[in-house]
Motif scaffolding. Sequence first.
Motif, PDB file in Angstrom:
ATOM      1  N   LYS A 840       0.841  -1.178   0.000  1.00 65.75           N
ATOM      2  CA  LYS A 840       0.000   0.000   0.000  1.00 65.75           C
ATOM      3  C   LYS A 840       0.890   1.247   0.000  1.00 65.75           C
ATOM      4  N   GLY A 841       0.810   2.103   0.991  1.00 66.66           N
ATOM      5  CA  GLY A 841       1.627   3.321   0.963  1.00 66.66           C
ATOM      6  C   GLY A 841       3.010   3.158   1.551  1.00 66.66           C
ATOM      7  N   LEU A 842       3.255   2.040   2.228  1.00 69.76           N
ATOM      8  CA  LEU A 842       4.544   1.824   2.886  1.00 69.76           C
ATOM      9  C   LEU A 842       5.555   1.277   1.885  1.00 69.76           C
ATOM     10  N   TYR A 843       6.798   1.781   1.929  1.00 68.37           N
ATOM     11  CA  TYR A 843       7.804   1.276   0.998  1.00 68.37           C
ATOM     12  C   TYR A 843       9.158   1.191   1.679  1.00 68.37           C
ATOM     13  N   LEU A 844       9.995   0.287   1.158  1.00 74.04           N
ATOM     14  CA  LEU A 844      11.357   0.075   1.641  1.00 74.04           C
ATOM     15  C   LEU A 844      12.280  -0.020   0.446  1.00 74.04           C
ATOM     16  N   ASP A 845      13.405   0.685   0.521  1.00 74.03           N
ATOM     17  CA  ASP A 845      14.394   0.646  -0.558  1.00 74.03           C
ATOM     18  C   ASP A 845      15.772   0.480   0.079  1.00 74.03           C
ATOM     19  N   VAL A 846      16.526  -0.541  -0.347  1.00 69.88           N
ATOM     20  CA  VAL A 846      17.833  -0.850   0.219  1.00 69.88           C
ATOM     21  C   VAL A 846      18.827  -1.042  -0.915  1.00 69.88           C
ATOM     22  N   ASP A 847      20.020  -0.462  -0.775  1.00 74.11           N
ATOM     23  CA  ASP A 847      21.085  -0.637  -1.765  1.00 74.11           C
ATOM     24  C   ASP A 847      22.399  -0.945  -1.065  1.00 74.11           C
ATOM     25  N   PHE A 848      23.080  -1.983  -1.554  1.00 71.31           N
ATOM     26  CA  PHE A 848      24.427  -2.320  -1.107  1.00 71.31           C
ATOM     27  C   PHE A 848      25.366  -2.178  -2.299  1.00 71.31           C
ATOM     28  N   SER A 849      26.606  -1.813  -2.015  1.00 72.91           N
ATOM     29  CA  SER A 849      27.655  -1.842  -3.040  1.00 72.91           C
ATOM     30  C   SER A 849      28.822  -2.645  -2.499  1.00 72.91           C
ATOM     31  N   PHE A 850      29.595  -3.219  -3.410  1.00 75.08           N
ATOM     32  CA  PHE A 850      30.734  -4.020  -2.966  1.00 75.08           C
ATOM     33  C   PHE A 850      31.889  -3.883  -3.940  1.00 75.08           C
ATOM     34  N   SER A 851      33.063  -4.144  -3.412  1.00 76.64           N
ATOM     35  CA  SER A 851      34.284  -4.193  -4.216  1.00 76.64           C
ATOM     36  C   SER A 851      35.136  -5.316  -3.673  1.00 76.64           C
ATOM     37  N   LYS A 852      35.542  -6.223  -4.538  1.00 72.53           N
ATOM     38  CA  LYS A 852      36.332  -7.389  -4.152  1.00 72.53           C
ATOM     39  C   LYS A 852      37.654  -7.362  -4.903  1.00 72.53           C
ATOM     40  N   GLY A 853      38.744  -7.597  -4.160  1.00 69.49           N
ATOM     41  CA  GLY A 853      40.066  -7.534  -4.767  1.00 69.49           C
ATOM     42  C   GLY A 853      40.643  -6.138  -4.758  1.00 69.49           C
ATOM     43  N   LYS A 854      40.107  -5.286  -3.901  1.00 72.10           N
ATOM     44  CA  LYS A 854      40.601  -3.920  -3.772  1.00 72.10           C
ATOM     45  C   LYS A 854      41.692  -3.899  -2.694  1.00 72.10           C
ATOM     46  N   TYR A 855      42.840  -3.281  -3.010  1.00 73.45           N
ATOM     47  CA  TYR A 855      43.959  -3.229  -2.075  1.00 73.45           C
ATOM     48  C   TYR A 855      44.441  -1.795  -1.915  1.00 73.45           C
ATOM     49  N   LEU A 856      44.940  -1.500  -0.718  1.00 73.16           N
ATOM     50  CA  LEU A 856      45.465  -0.179  -0.390  1.00 73.16           C
ATOM     51  C   LEU A 856      46.772  -0.316   0.386  1.00 73.16           C
ATOM     52  N   ILE A 857      47.705   0.588   0.127  1.00 70.28           N
ATOM     53  CA  ILE A 857      48.872   0.718   1.005  1.00 70.28           C
ATOM     54  C   ILE A 857      48.432   1.566   2.204  1.00 70.28           C
ATOM     55  N   ASN A 858      48.323   0.918   3.357  1.00 71.90           N
ATOM     56  CA  ASN A 858      47.871   1.607   4.566  1.00 71.90           C
ATOM     57  C   ASN A 858      49.070   2.281   5.229  1.00 71.90           C
ATOM     58  N   ASN A 859      49.385   3.463   4.760  1.00 74.91           N
ATOM     59  CA  ASN A 859      50.574   4.177   5.230  1.00 74.91           C
ATOM     60  C   ASN A 859      50.446   4.624   6.689  1.00 74.91           C
ATOM     61  N   ASP A 860      49.228   4.712   7.218  1.00 73.62           N
ATOM     62  CA  ASP A 860      49.040   5.062   8.627  1.00 73.62           C
ATOM     63  C   ASP A 860      49.771   4.083   9.541  1.00 73.62           C
ATOM     64  N   ARG A 861      49.826   2.828   9.135  1.00 74.25           N
ATOM     65  CA  ARG A 861      50.419   1.806   9.995  1.00 74.25           C
ATOM     66  C   ARG A 861      51.917   2.018  10.193  1.00 74.25           C
ATOM     67  N   TYR A 862      52.564   2.673   9.247  1.00 83.32           N
ATOM     68  CA  TYR A 862      53.989   2.955   9.429  1.00 83.32           C
ATOM     69  C   TYR A 862      54.205   3.811  10.670  1.00 83.32           C
ATOM     70  N   PHE A 863      53.254   4.667  10.980  1.00 84.68           N
ATOM     71  CA  PHE A 863      53.365   5.530  12.157  1.00 84.68           C
ATOM     72  C   PHE A 863      52.808   4.866  13.412  1.00 84.68           C
ATOM     73  N   PHE A 864      51.744   4.093  13.238  1.00 85.66           N
ATOM     74  CA  PHE A 864      51.045   3.554  14.400  1.00 85.66           C
ATOM     75  C   PHE A 864      51.529   2.163  14.815  1.00 85.66           C
ATOM     76  N   GLU A 865      52.455   1.576  14.036  1.00 84.82           N
ATOM     77  CA  GLU A 865      53.004   0.264  14.377  1.00 84.82           C
ATOM     78  C   GLU A 865      54.529   0.313  14.337  1.00 84.82           C
ATOM     79  N   ASN A 866      55.097   1.384  14.882  1.00 89.50           N
ATOM     80  CA  ASN A 866      56.537   1.604  14.835  1.00 89.50           C
ATOM     81  C   ASN A 866      57.016   2.261  16.132  1.00 89.50           C
ATOM     82  N   PRO A 867      56.972   1.546  17.248  1.00 91.85           N
ATOM     83  CA  PRO A 867      57.321   2.174  18.528  1.00 91.85           C
ATOM     84  C   PRO A 867      58.773   2.610  18.624  1.00 91.85           C
TER      85      PRO A 867
END
Length: 983
Positions: A840-867
């Motif tokens: 009737k007047g009630l409605y629901l709309d849902v959207d998902f997106s995905f990416s598989k095989g995506k890689y990043l150089i996480n440069n933050d870790r050089y600072f946060f994992e280097n005591p």
Amino acid sequence: MRKLLLMLAAVLFFTGHLLAQTKTVTGKVTDDSGEAIPGATIQIKGTTTGTVTDGTGNFSIAVSPNAKFLVFSLIGMTSKEIAIGSASTYSVTLSPSSSAIDEVVIVGYGSGRRAGTVVGSVTQVSGVRVQDRPTANAFDALQGKVAGLQIFTSSGEPSQTSSLRIRGVGSLGASSTPLIILDGSPIDPNTVLTLNPEDFETVSVLKDASATSIYGARAANGVIQITTKKGKIGQDATVSLKTQYGVSNLMSTDYFENFMSSKELTDFWVATGQRTRGSADTLLKNFPNDTKWYNEYYKTDVPTYQGDLSVSGGGGKTSYYVSGGYFHQDGLAYRSAYDRYTMRSNVHTVANNWLKMGVNLSGGYDKRQLNPYGTNNTNRGLALLAPPFYSPRDANGVEYPDLIPGWGRYSPKYLADKIRATNNNVQLNLSGYVEVTPIQNLSIRSQAGLEFSEYRTTGTQMPSYVVSPNNGNASEFFSRAATRTITNTAEYKFSVNDLHRITAMIGQEYIDYVYSDFSGSSTGQTDDRLILISNGPAGRAVTSTQTEYAYLSYFGRLEYGYNDKYFVDLSLRSDESSRFGRNNRTATFWSVGAMWKASREDFLRDVSWLKDLTVRASYGTSGNSAIGNYLSLALVGTNTYENATGWGVSTAGNPNLSWESQKMTTVGLSFRLFDKVDIETEFYNKKTGNMLVSVPYPYTSGFPNITDNVGSLKNTGIELTVGADLYRTKTAYITPRFNFFYNKNEVTELFQGNKYWITPNTGVSWAIGQPVSFVYPIFAQVNKDTGLPEWYLPDPANITNTQKDPKKVTSAFTPDLQQSTGIRREPPFNGGFGLAAGYKGLYLDVDFSFSKGKYLINNDRYFFENPNQFAGFNQSKVILDYWKQAGDVARFPRYGVQFTQFDSRLIEDASFLRMKNITLGYNFQSPLLRRTKFFKAATLYVTGRNLLTFTKYTGPDPEVDANLTLGVNPNTKQTAVGLNLQF
């Protein structure tokens, strides 16, 4: 006198005879439901004489005795021909086209075509799919909705634009961003941010050569067409009011919560000998805090609100759509916000039976503030290095007004107040057209478009800033850009025996672009009330630049359809550009496409479960010219030497520089099963040659690089789109949807005889026969006996081979250990899925997106994992897994050895699944609204963006579209409530 009277009598007799022979035919045109159809064309068959219906569907036309038939037509409806008999009044009913898909699609230039007759690969998305979203970026709402279209939003800045790619990265040197067309005129991709998504009627994505080659030199990366809303002739004014309010927060706090508490950090220092137990306890006693620093650098529940008002309709022969909108969103980081004001007026008129014209006017003003403390900056991007025992508040809970004791940084609020920067943009997009029909079936159209923008940045460091008291500074940057487009086309449509349908179109287009800027600055301001450039007595400077380019193009297209079953189209375009060398400024692009509506064959007509089966194929070429404006020219520059102006050669130039070319083959199949499930799949092979690449040269040549046409790249892929009417009645529906695409790129040729090339400071390599890949030293393990880290030795003969021989390792780290990691830079799998349901007047709309095989150089870790490298700062909890004694299998080496190097450990799987949108709403029923005698429609809804994200990535945001991420301002999640009213 007698002769004069005789002549007058003869004229009167002849005129009376003609009037007696000519009659006026009147009537009304309606649709199947009996509703009047305004704007329908009525033409005397075989002549150019015709008229159109008025706002109530009525018409009147004078016909001669020789007239035999009247032809009634309207785009999207089946034309009807009636015989002119003795009657003077006729009632005519037009039915929707028999095609399964009736919407009109604009492909390239010329008039629209029904989607079911379009040969090219085109996906059209209704503007409704990008509206009512709590984000300024319209393309963000398209993520995961179109197979073959990859969209990533790399930042949580409210003014962030999305990266766009259609069918992979098409170039290694030039831009891979698609061409964006707004109402027939090209626009800058960044302009989309300044447009109001509520004005969008449709967004069409053109993917294959048949659909894009008509755009020639700019279409190698695909085309996205935006069509804005129009009114309808004969429609009473409809007033739409939309309003929305929402809040934004960090998408996830998992990353931020993974840092050590005060006790964990001091215990680690004690265990590694950095502090004694006594000094650690004293420290905690003096600073009894456990600060979550991300709560200090990012705000919570920041507001987003927008309001839109539009009026649309039409009277007589003119339609109109007028709108105004306001959007505001605060960023989570301090000094981060976006305000946008927009107005639009689209007016179109059918002046008479041979003349149409219209104008689309759009204006916008926006104000942007961007947080500048990202990469390598402890004022936000690396603020989590702050030890948790320090606090931005004193013992009474009062915030320190400026410097935070212990941490030694200034409060983000203080920095936002004392170091200011505001960006303002004025944007105008104007287009107008005139279309004449001098003879039946021939349309001649001239359109002019103007994109104009003025951008201003004002930066100020207040004189009261305690770091540099009474020594403020001010700067202004002002730029102006204008793109003018003039397009002329002539299109002729005709049919033979209603079996052969032919459309021929020719055209000419001219585009020019002019950009200029200037900036000024000064220092030494001493009063916060006097902060203009003119108030600074020292450091005065001024700069200016100017650039321009132009295109001149000629094009044509021929379309043929037989019996609504077999379709062929051909396109040809010649482009000339000022960007290329004098020897190669002109190039020609072409395409051929074919489509077979197999389900209309006799042998398939009686297959009840197969409602539609369409096969299509295309092949063609297109070009890429998305480079700098003067790279083909040998240029001189100026410098200053002993207070005199000097001259010198600044660029080498390349008179043979030419278009990057692309050849694409596409084969597709679409079908509808059981009148419920629609499936479409396409395979493509895209080859890019003569790539526009900045080729490195020895510095002894005087130039580090020269842009040239070198190398080649191949993208191959498959796309799949599935939609279903799983359940549908008059009161309820459930319609799931899914799309997916796989793309593989491969470098097939490079330059100067190289088998591979590592682009400096990127961690990315191009190697012949391989996809664009990450190249880094590959970490092997921590030696369980010695506690030393080990890396694989690369293959000395070819570092593009991935070598992981456990017998060939070293504990001595050097950058020379880099080799191909075998990890692709670009994600091969992307897509999305969703569900629309209602009762009737009630409605629901849902959207998902995905990416598989995506890689990043996480440069933050050089600072946060280097005591070792960052002693005294906070670190991620993962560093507690370090080697302590022989036999330990640990993530990090023994203390005293650098924990983290720039190696393969920083390359993380950033694949993700994200809920882009969820909306729950209610459309108030018509009987209830009719009682008000005022409202035509009303909708109340709640919506959310980025509410859920599933990923293994340990950084703040996996969606960043880059090879490397550091100090990113992460994407946000929003929840909002909205109300839409129609009057």
